[in-house]
Design a protein around this motif. Structure first.
Motif, mmCIF file in Angstrom:
data_model
loop_
_atom_site.group_PDB
_atom_site.id
_atom_site.type_symbol
_atom_site.label_atom_id
_atom_site.label_comp_id
_atom_site.label_asym_id
_atom_site.label_seq_id
_atom_site.Cartn_x
_atom_site.Cartn_y
_atom_site.Cartn_z
ATOM 1 N N LEU A 9 0.826 -1.203 0.000
ATOM 2 C CA LEU A 9 0.000 0.000 0.000
ATOM 3 C C LEU A 9 0.863 1.256 0.000
ATOM 4 O O LEU A 9 0.598 2.212 -0.737
ATOM 5 C CB LEU A 9 -0.957 -0.009 1.196
ATOM 6 N N ILE A 73 -7.385 -1.802 -1.687
ATOM 7 C CA ILE A 73 -7.627 -1.845 -0.241
ATOM 8 C C ILE A 73 -8.757 -2.804 0.084
ATOM 9 O O ILE A 73 -8.644 -3.645 0.976
ATOM 10 C CB ILE A 73 -7.904 -0.427 0.300
ATOM 11 N N LEU A 81 -11.900 2.512 1.336
ATOM 12 C CA LEU A 81 -11.025 3.666 1.471
ATOM 13 C C LEU A 81 -11.849 4.902 1.785
ATOM 14 O O LEU A 81 -12.911 5.127 1.197
ATOM 15 C CB LEU A 81 -10.264 3.895 0.162
#
Length: 130
Positions: A9, A73, A81
């Protein structure tokens, strides 16, 4: 959740922003960098972005680039998110979201922030996640 997703990420956040030619610096600061802290225990992901020049269009483009990470995500965490693009220490907390706090400055306003908030900026400078 494995800490390896934190690395993925982090890389994706930086790559998505650095592809923009007006972005001069991207630094991830705060508790996200704690190697011993699981992503689910991080309040938010603080991202300091320095632009060549700040304007509404560039602000919106940065936000749009980060929004593209929602699928990554969601697939890896089952969470959505949420972007916090407010200025100042306003925090959003939610057990259903991963929150990315975008702190967007241009070079001039970042220099001013360093003068006005030297301890916060010193903490950011100690980050090796840039």
């Amino acid at each position: 959740m494995k800490n390896s997703f934190k690395s993925i990420l982090s890389k994706e956040i930086k790559n998505s922003l650095f592809q923009l030619n007006f972005v001069k610096s991207v630094t991830i600061v705060g508790s996200f960098n704690d190697k011993n802290k699981n992503l689910m225990n991080v309040g938010d992901i603080d991202v300091v972005i320095i632009l060549d020049e700040f304007n509404e269009k560039k602000f919106q483009i940065c936000n749009a680039e980060i929004k593209k990470l929602n699928q990554l995500i969601s697939q890896n965490t089952g969470l959505k998110l949420k972007i916090n693009s407010t200025f100042g220490p306003i925090k959003f907390y939610s057990k259903k979201n991963i929150i990315i706090h975008l702190m967007i400055y241009d070079i001039k306003s970042h220099k001013q922030h360093v003068i006005e908030s030297p301890f916060t900026c010193y903490d950011w400078e100690r980050s090796d996640n840039f």
